[in-house]
Design a protein around this motif. Structure first.
Motif, short mmCIF file in Angstrom:
data_model
loop_
_atom_site.label_atom_id
_atom_site.label_comp_id
_atom_site.label_asym_id
_atom_site.label_seq_id
_atom_site.Cartn_x
_atom_site.Cartn_y
_atom_site.Cartn_z
N SER A 79 0.81 -1.22 0.00
CA SER A 79 0.00 0.00 0.00
C SER A 79 0.84 1.27 0.00
O SER A 79 0.32 2.35 -0.28
N GLU A 80 2.12 1.15 0.31
CA GLU A 80 2.99 2.32 0.34
C GLU A 80 3.61 2.63 -1.02
O GLU A 80 4.26 3.67 -1.18
N LEU A 81 3.39 1.78 -1.98
CA LEU A 81 4.03 1.93 -3.29
C LEU A 81 3.14 2.69 -4.26
O LEU A 81 1.92 2.73 -4.11
N SER A 82 3.76 3.24 -5.28
CA SER A 82 3.01 3.90 -6.34
C SER A 82 2.32 2.85 -7.21
O SER A 82 2.62 1.65 -7.12
N SER A 83 1.40 3.30 -8.07
CA SER A 83 0.69 2.36 -8.95
C SER A 83 1.66 1.62 -9.85
O SER A 83 1.51 0.41 -10.09
N GLY A 84 2.66 2.33 -10.37
CA GLY A 84 3.63 1.68 -11.25
C GLY A 84 4.44 0.63 -10.52
O GLY A 84 4.70 -0.46 -11.04
N GLN A 85 4.86 0.94 -9.29
CA GLN A 85 5.62 -0.03 -8.50
C GLN A 85 4.75 -1.23 -8.13
O GLN A 85 5.21 -2.38 -8.18
N GLN A 86 3.49 -0.98 -7.79
CA GLN A 86 2.59 -2.08 -7.47
C GLN A 86 2.41 -3.00 -8.67
O GLN A 86 2.39 -4.23 -8.52
N GLN A 87 2.30 -2.42 -9.87
CA GLN A 87 2.12 -3.24 -11.04
C GLN A 87 3.33 -4.14 -11.28
O GLN A 87 3.20 -5.30 -11.69
N LYS A 88 4.51 -3.63 -10.98
CA LYS A 88 5.71 -4.46 -11.09
C LYS A 88 5.67 -5.60 -10.06
O LYS A 88 6.11 -6.72 -10.35
N VAL A 89 5.14 -5.32 -8.88
CA VAL A 89 5.02 -6.36 -7.85
C VAL A 89 4.09 -7.47 -8.34
O VAL A 89 4.39 -8.67 -8.19
N PHE A 90 2.96 -7.10 -8.95
CA PHE A 90 2.02 -8.12 -9.43
C PHE A 90 2.62 -8.90 -10.60
O PHE A 90 2.34 -10.10 -10.76
N LEU A 91 3.46 -8.24 -11.40
CA LEU A 91 4.17 -8.95 -12.45
C LEU A 91 5.16 -9.94 -11.83
O LEU A 91 5.27 -11.09 -12.28
N ALA A 92 5.85 -9.51 -10.78
CA ALA A 92 6.78 -10.41 -10.08
C ALA A 92 6.04 -11.60 -9.49
O ALA A 92 6.54 -12.73 -9.50
N ARG A 93 4.84 -11.36 -8.95
CA ARG A 93 4.05 -12.46 -8.40
C ARG A 93 3.71 -13.49 -9.47
O ARG A 93 3.77 -14.70 -9.25
N ALA A 94 3.36 -12.99 -10.68
CA ALA A 94 3.08 -13.90 -11.78
C ALA A 94 4.34 -14.66 -12.20
O ALA A 94 4.29 -15.86 -12.49
N LEU A 95 5.49 -13.98 -12.21
CA LEU A 95 6.75 -14.65 -12.58
C LEU A 95 7.10 -15.73 -11.57
O LEU A 95 7.70 -16.75 -11.92
N ALA A 96 6.76 -15.51 -10.28
CA ALA A 96 7.07 -16.49 -9.25
C ALA A 96 6.32 -17.80 -9.48
O ALA A 96 6.71 -18.84 -8.94
#
Length: 272
Positions: free
Chosen positions: A136-153
């Motif tokens: 929740s502390e991240l920007s929208s762009g950073q959050q989207q990278k996190v969700f991409l990382a989750r998919a890569l995992a």
């Protein structure tokens, strides 16, 4: 991995949303799905992810019927990334969020290998310094990278993105699309992305699928799909289309006239 969609149709109640959709996409390729609001783009992607079940038709992954796969099997083969925003639930850190991508592999607990995969996904996307931050502390762009990382995992061969650049500023749009492009080109993954921005679609996709009222109106290379005639017929706009060194560029000029709108209806009926 080859994704094959054959004669897929879907309805919401009695309202048709998709009709007889057929296409193929292979590893190393980015397929962009474009079309106006209500054309069936997100519905199609959710059918591919088995979030929705098609009314008719079949979806295959390397010849295997997706409908027959167990949930953990599907989770190891397909990674689905919803649109940015609205995904944050309970407070979780970045590393905890990415670890959720390992669910298809977990048995009695998190293994060292699971942690190594998560660490690699974070590093690939430059998120390691943010690992202990709350999502929740991240920007929208950073959050989207996190969700991409989750998919890569999940270590999937097929990645599905629903409007991956929605709500993002110009910098993060380019960063996210460049990452998606890299996953196909460098790692040979199969990528399907719903895109609203036609210029990003013309730049980063190998092929485009243009939907209109739940049907495929045009398919092929960006230069063959993003034509003034197709944009007039499907979007109802006059547009200038140019070919730049980095891809196809679309500049909307004005809404189509009444006569042009009628012409596009006739063109759509002719293609039906």
């Amino acid at each position: 991995m080859r994704l094959q969609v054959k004669d897929v149709s879907f309805t919401y109640g009695s309202v048709p949303a998709l009709e007889n959709i057929t296409f193929k996409v292979s590893g190393g390729e980015v397929l962009g799905i474009i079309g106006p609001n209500g054309s069936g783009k997100s519905t199609l992607l959710r059918c591919l992810a088995r979030v929705l079940r098609p009314r008719t038709g079949t979806i295959f992954l390397d010849g295997k019927n997706v409908a027959a796969l167990h949930g953990y099997e599907l989770g190891r083969m397909i990674g689905y990334v919803p649109p940015p925003g609205g995904q944050a639930g309970f407070p979780t850190t970045v590393v905890e969020t990415v670890l959720q991508g390992r669910r298809p592999y977990l048995t009695w607990g998190v293994s060292r290998h699971d942690l190594e995969v998560v660490s690699a996904a974070l590093g690939y996307l430059g998120l390691t310094p943010l690992a202990e931050r709350l999502l929740s502390e991240l920007s929208s762009g950073q959050q989207q990278k996190v969700f991409l990382a989750r998919a890569l995992a999940q270590e999937p061969e097929v990645l599905l993105f629903d409007e991956p650049t929605a709500t993002l500023d110009i910098r993060y749009q380019l960063e996210v699309m460049a990452l998606i492009r890299r996953l196909a080109t460098e790692e040979g993954r199969t990528v399907v992305a719903v895109l609203h921005d036609l210029n990003l679609a013309g730049r980063f996709a190998d092929r485009l699928l243009l939907l209109h009222e739940g049907r495929i109106f045009a398919a092929g290379k960006p230069a063959a799909v993003l034509t003034p005639a197709n944009l007039r017929a499907v979007y109802g706009v006059e547009a200038v289309v140019t070919e730049a060194p980095w891809g196809i560029q679309v500049t909307p000029v004005a809404p189509a006239t009444a006569a042009e709108k009628e012409a596009r209806k006739e063109a759509a009926l002719a293609r039906a």
